[in-house]
Every structure is written in structure tokens, then in C-alpha cells.
Write an enzyme that holds these catalytic residues in place. Structure first.
Site, mmCIF file in Angstrom:
data_model
loop_
_atom_site.group_PDB
_atom_site.id
_atom_site.type_symbol
_atom_site.label_atom_id
_atom_site.label_comp_id
_atom_site.label_asym_id
_atom_site.label_seq_id
_atom_site.Cartn_x
_atom_site.Cartn_y
_atom_site.Cartn_z
ATOM 1 N N LYS B 77 66.092 15.167 32.411
ATOM 2 C CA LYS B 77 64.881 15.791 31.872
ATOM 3 C C LYS B 77 63.708 15.467 32.790
ATOM 4 O O LYS B 77 63.605 14.334 33.283
ATOM 5 C CB LYS B 77 64.625 15.273 30.449
ATOM 6 C CG LYS B 77 63.474 15.966 29.726
ATOM 7 C CD LYS B 77 63.347 15.502 28.266
ATOM 8 C CE LYS B 77 62.193 16.179 27.542
ATOM 9 N NZ LYS B 77 62.092 15.750 26.126
ATOM 10 N N SER B 152 61.714 19.264 22.424
ATOM 11 C CA SER B 152 61.225 19.545 23.765
ATOM 12 C C SER B 152 62.299 19.503 24.855
ATOM 13 O O SER B 152 62.064 20.035 25.936
ATOM 14 C CB SER B 152 60.143 18.521 24.116
ATOM 15 O OG SER B 152 60.687 17.220 24.214
ATOM 16 N N SER B 176 63.221 15.805 19.496
ATOM 17 C CA SER B 176 63.337 16.543 20.760
ATOM 18 C C SER B 176 64.697 16.478 21.439
ATOM 19 O O SER B 176 64.939 17.192 22.411
ATOM 20 C CB SER B 176 62.264 16.068 21.746
ATOM 21 O OG SER B 176 61.021 16.633 21.410
#
Lengths: 482, 485
Positions: B77, B152, B176
């Protein structure tokens, strides 16, 4: 109207840890800009603070030394504000739960009495970097070497009633942190800085007047001057029927005036909240007790001991104990020559005078305690007179010698300063003096006793100061008034 | 098909010499190259670095130094600082930021011999539930390109679901990892707060953020967590708790396992079709011998408002360092210092980030702090207490990971409150610092549905065990979106 001055101080002390309070970068002063700022100090995205336990130990030492409550649980908060030398745009500090709670110190008043000044609290926080406005045209340079240096902010009660008291308080705190070795207290380098809250109120009124905060005053002298000009400023306003507004003011030492930096309305809302990156600081009663055991003898206790055990006057005892370096030096000399008074007289007299003349602090005195011991021993065994000793002292001070106790002996030998104690040699000088001054001899013998000083002076001069003054006196009397 | 294998299978293949890490890495780089245009799941692809790492992994393997992740390609990420690589956090603000250091998680994967394919797309600064707040554009859901992947960690979820990477990392502040795992039909684990170091992970809400694996299977999640977990002296909030081998208990039986179903998770707001999938998943557990018990988490209804005080408060402070002074985006020709701050931040941050900074700044303001922040912290304690009480009676809590399946891109962008409610079942878990998982449990209207598993502090082994047992009985986690076959 009679006005009463009310002063409270916030003193920022840099704690003398090797590394920063939340990172491993060095705290050493004077490095090239930004060479001692690591990823944490730069506030890069993703970095996290890790607390340096040395800062805790030093803060606890200070708290214990002022008889304060040590909070077994204290918490770091974030103080949010934007400024280029504050890389995270918040300062990690302790607002709600400081490490040190209420304590106090006693200051000496001019009339010889003591006054107790309350310490509200002391908390740990990180120092900011420095903004450099010189050398950068239309720009500001940022040096983050100082960012993250541990600070202990010591907040007093509004207990001081004059600039002099404020200075006495500040000096006392300075002396305490130096004694404890928790800070080098170096004011030129910014290790010890002060903000002063000053307000006036009609004498007898309980309610405080509106205060102004004077920022970042960096010497004892400036604190006194800054507070006094601020008192005058506020008095002028009040006397002419105006009102003082709450604001932050800056002292300009060149113009000797204070000027407004920002008003209360312009003040930041710091939005304090507990820093979620750091756990609460927990210290047990046992750990606090262990730190207590490491505390050195503090100035007040030392002063009392010098008076009781060594028979020094209060004045001398106080003077010797203000600076721990001086007290340590004194104790070393005193123990070696076993003459408390003589050691005190020399250290407070010649040694301090030379240091002052050369602008040196005691810790930087070029004559060490062993060298002074060697010198004073020669006075005590009458090898040299006190007057010659000053000459030897100055020689050592100016760098002659190797730093040993034997330095005084070597200089006495080399310069032939050994005292003349041979009665025959002194007598022959006296005989010469009497023969060369028949007029004065007649006057003396007819009753002008004061002239003895003249004869002593002549003999000492003829012996280049080396004749033993006691012997000279005795022999002169014998020869002049048989 | 090499790309459709799990980490465990690929690791075995590498060990057996069926293929090299370089071949494997090339396969995934090729898939990213051809397929990611549809998904936008990567912000940065690092092919040269990946192939170098793969080569090195093959050398290490030949020399006999190969752990289970050696040579396995992974995606990170874009919230993890990665030395020498752009680390944008999904924001224009950090678009110019090349990190000079590695996050602890990146370092650990490097040390394990894993290969980094690139950095995945995400909501800006991890603030969002749909991946639409990314400055790099929205990510598409591989199951339906009109739908969001969740957020997210939407880039990571989409990339794993489309088999552009065998696994990825995610971070979870309010859901997330779990919500996008649910929307994309993959396995996602948010560990206990403090289990995985946050050092180098760009902070959104420090007291809630936690990194974890996003994988095809629970077994893969265990293999990833083995690398990620552990005390880090650079993160004071990481916990000094021994790291077990998370694969050790995967095959333990779960007969007699007590599963709690919070009635609050099955009430209004939950999509009927999603509810049906969850109910049938629970039945599957009953078949395996688990005991089902209804429980109550009465204060969990306060979780969303509590979260939307605490998280924005922390983020308003955490994001202050993005000031245009030292790194990141800086506006052109600032007039003075204030102009530099105002325009750099005004131009660098997107609307959702600004909204949260404003909310947080307000909540921490003088005069409001006690009413908002302090009160929210008290509520947080109550929410946490609810869970602790529940765990006196049950071993694991289960429910939906999200109230619906993936919604369409643009559907909720003008309705932040409904958007926030898509994390209604996950947020309480962050507030309590507990570990939580989402595992594929079936489909509703052709879109994946995730079953959420919640455990006690440091009960990751238990969760992985319970998830693995489900995956042994079902094949939802093996499903591959048609257009990515």
C-alpha cells in the site's frame, strides 16, 4: 496610587542528555546546520517519537531537589502550531499531567531574610529548531539541530514582587540545575532561558492585574532590566488611567524597551491533546527513591554545613556554594590544607577576582585545586609570604606549571622566592636600613611609633619581599628600642 | 495457472524449482502491465526493482537461504515509506515525495526476500471507504468495473482479487482492510493494535492505525503476519508480545467454538441479501460444530460518531507536518509564510482530507475539547468494555464486514454520512484495538460479501484458525472475476 508588582517566571532548561528527547540524534551544540537532525527530527511522514529515559531521570532529580511531588504517571501532549522551525507543526509537551508537581525554593532577600517561591509545576518537552534570518536575503534559513533537544519547563507561582526577586529566583534555579548536573545552564548557548509574566495591582488588592508575558530573556542582567522597563511601562499606562492589555512582548536589549509581539486575540489555540504516539510515562515510587539516592548535596544544605562544621561566615558559605564547581574546588583545597578560612579567603578573593577579570567561570579556572593546594601549603609552612604567594598564583594562572601540586614549589625555586628566615641575614639588612636612615631612627626613638611601618617597608624592599615579615618586625623592635 | 496460486502454493513451487522468482515476478508484472489499466490499482509499479529483488531471491534460494516468502511478489500500500520510491499516500501533497527511508514493514519484507511489485492506490491519506478520494483517481472493483473496491486499501484489495499480485499489505483505521476485502472477495486481517509496527506508515489516526495482510486465503495471511508482527523499538505503541507461528494452529478443529452474533450487527441498515449470505456462513460454522450465541454490544451504535471525533482530531495534527516547507507539494510563488502554508495545503489536500482536518481542528479547539474529544475517549472505553464483556461468553464474534456489497463509483460521493456508515461494523473493532478479519462468504447480486471475525487482543492465531477452517469447507475465496481469468 501605590502599586504592587507581581511576577511569575517560566524557565526553559535544556536537559544535558547525549541524544534528543525523542530521537537518537546528538544534542551537541554548535554543529553545522541540520547535521544533527535525523528523520524523526525532520518530521518526515511516518516517523515516530521514542522517549529518552535520561530526560525523565533528570527531570525527577530536579523535582526532588525542590521538594516537589513527582507524578508517577505523566503524559505527553501535542501542542499544535505552524512554524517553519517546528517540523511536525506540533511540539510534544506535557500540559495535563506534568512529571513534576508543586514544589518550592527559598531565595535570599537583600535584608538577609529568606522568601519562599512556589514552583507550580515542571514538565518535559522538546525544543524547536532555529530560524536564521541573517545571511539569507528575503529568505529564512532553518536549522533543525536544536529540534528535539529535551527541555524542562519550570513554571513558578506569581510569588515574586520585584525584578530583583525574579533574578534571585532565576539564579537559584540555575544553581540547582547546575548542582544536579541536569543542565549545563549555558545561557549564551540557550540552555537556560526565561519568560517573565509581569503585572501590577493596587497595593492591598488581591485580584491580579492584567499581565504581559516577556519572551525569551537570556541573561540575568536582561531579566532584571526587562522586568523593570516593563513595570515602568505598565505603571505609566495605569497612572494615566489606561488599561494594560494581555499580550506577549519582546525585550529589546539594545533599546532597553519591550514591544508587543502578539495580543491575546492573535494568540494560537494550541489544541492540546494527548500524543497517541507515546505511552504515558510511568515511574514507580521505588524508582523515584533510587533517583533520590543519587542526588548530590544541594547548595542550601552545603551552606549550612560549611557554617556549622567549618566555621565559615554565612556570607562566605553562601558565596562558596552558589556554584557547584566552586564548592567542589573549595572542598578539595580545604581538605588538603585543613584550613577552611584560608581556603575560603583565597577562593573568594584572588581566585574569583582573577576569574572575573578574565571573564571565566569557575569550571574553566586555569589554576586547579591541586595547584592552589600546593601554593597555600607553602604559605602555611612559611616558605613564602602571602604577598609572594600572589605572585606565584599569577604565574600559575598564566600557564606556568604542569597542573600538579608541585607547581608552586617549582616556581618558588626557579624565581628564588623562598622566604628569608635566617635571623643573621635579616639582621644584616636591618642594620643597613638603620645606618642609612638616621633621621627616622631618631624620630622613632623619640616616640613616633608609626614609623615602624616605614622600617618594615624598607627591610622588605631590600629583601625583595622575601624576608619573613614577623621576624622583621620582631628584630626591628629589638634593635630600635633596646 | 501460475497467477492464480496462493503464496503457500507459490512458495512450494519455488522450493520445488517449478519456476524461479524472476519468472514469477515477470508473470505478475505482465499482468499489471496489461490489466491494471482497467483497475487503476497501482500508483507506482517498480519493475526494475522487482526484478532485481527477484534475481537476488533466486540467488539466495540457490545458496540455501530461503524463507517461506523468499521470491514471492507482493504489492505494498502506498502508505508505507519505501526508500528511493515515491510514497504518495494517495495525495497530490506527497506526489513529489521520494522517501529517504524504509518503513519497518517494508524492511521486514525486504529481509524476508519478498519482491515488491509496486505501490497500490488508496484513498488520500487512508481517508475514505471507496478509494474515490485518491488523487490518482478511483480504483475499479474487478467484479464490476462500475463499482468501487472499498477503501481505503482499495488498490491492494482490487490487485489481489484480480490476481495482479498474490498478496498485498493494507492498513486499517476504521475498516480500511476489512471493508475492501469484503467488497473485492478476498481475505483481510487487521491485527491487534500494536501487533505490527507503525514506523514508516504515514499516520492517519495514530491510536487506530494498524497494518495487516490482504491475501487470497487465511493461510497466506498467516504467512504474511509471521513477517509483519513484532515489537519495534522505533514504535512506542508496538507491543512486546511474543510472535507465534501463525500457521501453527490453522488446522486445529473448531468443534465447540463459541461464536457470538451481536444483535446490533443484524438490525436495520443491513442489506437483506448480505444478511442472507452471512446467515448461511454462520450455518456452515454450525455444521462444523460451533455453538452460536446471540450477544449484545449496546454501545457499538456510538462507534461511528466516536470514531469521527477521534480519527479527525488525530489526523488534523498528524497532517500538519505537510506544510510545504521541507518536502512534498509546495505552491508556486508564495508571497509570505502564511501564503505558503495556506496555498500549499489548500492545493495539496483533497476535499475529504480537508473535511476531516476541519472536523478534527474544531473538535480539539479551546472550549470544545472536553465536549468532543474527551467525551469520545470515554465512549471509546465503553465500546471497548462491551467487547470485553462479550468475550467472557464467546470465543469469536462474527457478523457482516460491511452493510452492503460494493456500491457504484460516484454513488455516495455527495453523501459523506452514508459513506461513513459503510464502516459501521468495522469501526468499533479499531476503537477497541481488537483483531478483525474479513473472509469471502458468498455473493449477493453477483458481488462478494465478507464475513467479519473479531477476536480478543492478540488472538490472531485463533481468528486465522477459524477462517482457515471455513475456507477448507467453502470455495468462495477461490473465485476469480471473469474478466481477469
Amino acid at each position: 496610587m501605590q502599586w504592587e508588582v507581581v511576577i511569575g517566571l517560566e524557565i526553559h532548561v535544556q536537559l544535558s542528555t547525549k541524544s534528543k528527547i525523542f530521537s537518537g540524534a546528538s544534542t551537541a551544540y554548535g554543529a553545522e546546520p541540520n547535521t544533527q537532525a535525523c528523520t524523526v527530527d525532520l518530521g518526515l511522514p511516518g516517523v515516530l517519537p521514542v522517549f529518552n529515559g535520561e530526560a525523565l531521570k533528570k527531570s525527577v532529580m530536579f523535582g526532588l531537589a525542590i521538594g516537589a511531588q513527582i507524578n508517577e504517571r505523566s503524559v505527553f501532549d501535542r501542542k499544535n502550531y505552524f512554524y517553519p522551525d517546528s517540523p511536525k507543526a506540533y511540539q510534544i509537551s506535557q500540559l495535563y499531567y506534568p512529571i513534576v508537581g508543586e514544589g518550592h525554593i527559598d531565595i535570599d532577600m537583600e535584608d538577609g531574610s529568606q522568601k519562599r517561591i512556589g514552583v507550580t509545576r515542571a514538565h518535559m518537552e522538546e525544543d524547536a529548531g532555529k530560524s536564521l534570518h541573517e545571511n539569507f536575503q528575503n529568505q529564512t534559513g532553518i536549522d533543525l539541530n536544536r529540534a528535539g533537544t529535551p527541555l524542562l519547563e519550570i513554571v513558578s507561582e506569581p510569588d515574586m514582587r520585584s525584578a530583583k526577586e525574579a533574578v534571585a529566583y532565576m539564579r537559584k534555579i540555575h544553581s540547582i540545575v547546575r548542582y544536579l548536573g541536569v543542565s549545563d545552564g549555558n545561557m549564551q548557548e540557550g540552555s537556560f532561558r526565561c519568560d517573565a509574566n509581569v503585572s501590577l495591582r493596587p497595593k492591598g488588592q488581591e485580584e491580579f492585574g492584567m499581565r504581559a508575558e516577556l519572551k525569551n530573556i537570556n541573561s540575568f542582567r536582561f531579566v532584571e532590566k526587562a522586568i523593570n522597563v516593563e513595570i515602568e511601562r505598565q505603571m505609566d499606562i495605569l497612572e494615566s488611567g489606561g488599561t494594560v492589555i494581555q499580550e506577549t512582548r519582546l525585550y529589546d536589549s539594545e533599546k532597553n524597551e519591550t514591544r508587543s509581539m502578539r495580543s491575546k486575540e492573535e494568540a494560537n489555540d494550541y489544541r492540546y491533546f494527548p500524543d497517541p504516539d507515546l505511552l504515558p510515562i510511568v515511574i514507580s515510587a521505588e524508582e523515584i527513591e533510587a533517583i533520590k539516592q543519587t542526588l548530590p548535596e544541594m547548595p542550601d544544605a552545603k551552606c549550612d554545613r560549611y557554617m556549622a562544621q567549618l566555621g565559615l561566615s554565612e556570607k562566605d558559605a553562601k558565596a562558596l556554594t552558589v556554584d557547584r564547581d566552586m564548592a567542589d574546588y573549595y572542598e578539595q583545597v580545604q581538605l588538603s590544607i585543613n584550613d577552611a578560612k584560608m581556603a575560603a579567603n583565597w577562593i573568594l578573593g584572588d581566585v574569583s577576582a582573577m576569574n572575573n577579570k578574565n571573564g571565566l567561570e569557575f569550571k574553566d579556572c586555569p589554576v586547579n585545586a591541586m595547584q592552589l593546594t600546593g601554593l597555600l601549603k607553602r604559605i602555611k609552612d612559611s616558605t613564602i609570604s602571602g604577598k609572594i604567594a600572589k605572585e606565584v598564583f599569577e604565574a600559575i594562572y598564566s600557564g606556568e606549571g604542569t597542573g600538579d601540586e608541585s607547581d608552586a614549589d617549582a616556581i618558588i625555586d626557579k624565581k628564588g622566592l623562598k622566604q628569608i628566615t635566617d635571623t643573621g641575614a635579616i639582621e644584616s639588612i636591618i642594620d643597613d636600613v638603620i645606618a642609612n636612615n638616621p633621621g627616622q631612627v631618631a624620630e622613632f626613638q623619640s616616640g613616633k611609633d608609626k614609623l615602624i611601618g616605614f622600617f618594615v617597608g624598607q627591610v622588605m624592599k631590600a629583601s625583595k619581599g622575601k624576608a619573613n615579615p614577623g621576624q622583621v618586625n620582631q628584630l626591628l623592635m629589638k634593635k630600635l628600642k633596646p | 495457472m501460475m497467477y492464480n496460486k496462493t503464496i503457500a502454493e507459490l512458495s512450494a513451487g519455488l522450493k520445488a524449482g517449478d519456476f524461479s522468482s524472476v519468472e514469477l515476478t515477470q508473470t505478475y508484472l505482465e499482468r499489471i502491465n496489461t490489466l491494471d489499466e482497467q483497475l487503476n490499482s497501482f500508483i507506482t509499479v517498480t519493475p526494475e526493482r522487482a526484478l532485481e529483488q527477484a534475481k537476488e531471491a533466486d540467488v539466495q534460494r540457490a545458496a540455501g537461504h530461503a524463507g517461506l516468502l523468499n521470491g514471492i511478489p507482493l504489492a505494498q500500500k502506498d502508505i508505507f515509506c519505501t526508500k528511493g520510491v515515491k510514497t504518495s499516500c494517495g495525495s497530490k501533497m506527497l506526489d513529489p515525495f521520494i522517501s529517504p527511508y524504509d518503513a519497518t514493514t517494508i524492511m521486514k519484507f525486504n529481509d524476508s526476500g519478498a519482491v515488491m511489485l509496486g505501490k497500490t492506490n488508496m484513498d488520500e491519506f487512508a481517508m475514505g471507504s471507496s478509494n474515490e478520494t485518491s488523487w490518482y483517481g478511483p480504483v475499479k472493483n474487478p467484479w464490476n468495473l462500475d463499482a468501487v473496491p472499498g477503501g481505503s486499501s482499495g488498490g491492494s484489495a482490487a490487485a489481489v482479487a484480480a490476481r495482479l499480485t498474490p498478496a498485498a499489505t493494507g492498513t486499517d483505521t476504521g475498516g480500511s482492510i476489512r471493508q475492501p476485502a469484503s467488497f473485492c472477495g478476498i481475505t483481510g486481517l487487521k491485527p491487534t493494535y500494536g501487533r505490527v509496527s507503525r514506523y514508516g506508515m504515514i499516520a492517519f489516526a495514530s491510536s487506530l492505525d494498524q497494518a495487516g495482510p490482504m491475501t487470497r486465503t487465511a493461510e497466506d495471511a498467516a504467512l504474511m503476519l509471521n513477517v509483519m508482527a513484532g515489537l519495534d523499538k522505533r514504535d512506542s505503541t508496538s507491543v512486546d508480545e511474543a510472535v507465534p507461528d501463525y500457521t501453527a494452529h490453522l488446522n486445529d478443529g473448531i468443534e465447540g467454538l463459541k461464536i457470538g452474533l451481536p444483535k446490533e450487527f443484524f438490525s436495520e441498515g443491513l442489506d437483506d441479501a448480505v444478511a442472507k449470505v452471512i446467515e448461511s456462513a454462520i450455518k456452515e460454522y454450525e455444521k462444523m460444530g460451533a455453538v452460536i450465541k446471540e450477544i449484545s454490544l449496546p454501545t457499538s451504535k456510538l462507534a461511528v460518531p466516536t470514531y469521527y471525533i477521534i480519527a479527525p482530531s488525530e489526523c488534523s495534527s498528524n497532517l500538519s507536518r505537510m506544510d510545504g516547507v521541507r518536502y512534498g507539494y509546495r505552491c508556486d510563488d508564495p508571497k509570505d509564510l502564511n501564503d505558503l502554508y495556506i496555498r500549499s495545503r489548500g492545493e495539496g489536500f483533497g476535499p475529504e482530507t480537508k473535511r476531516r482536518i476541519l472536523v478534527g481542528t474544531y473538535a480539539l479547539s479551546e472550549g470544545f475539547y472536553d465536549a468532543y474529544y474527551v467525551k469520545a475517549q470515554k465512549t471509546r472505553r465503553l465500546i471497548s468494555n462491551d467487547f470485553h464483556q462479550a468475550f467472557d461468553e464467546v470465543d469469536v464474534i462474527m457478523g457482516p464486514a460491511a452493510p452492503s456489497t460494493a456500491f457504484n463509483i460516484g454513488e455516495l460521493t455527495d453523501d459523506p454520512i452514508t459513506m461513513y456508515l459503510s464502516d459501521i461494523y468495522t469501526i468499533a473493532v479499531n476503537l477497541a484495538g481488537l483483531p478483525g478479519m474479513s473472509i469471502p462468504a458468498g455473493f449477493a447480486k453477483n458481488m462478494p460479501v465478507g464475513l467479519q471475525l473479531i477476536g480478543q487482543h492478540f488472538a490472531e492465531s485463533k481468528l486465522l484458525n477459524v477462517a482457515h477452517q471455513f475456507q477448507k469447507q467453502t470455495d468462495w475465496h477461490l473465485k476469480l472475476p471473469e474478466s481477469f481469468k
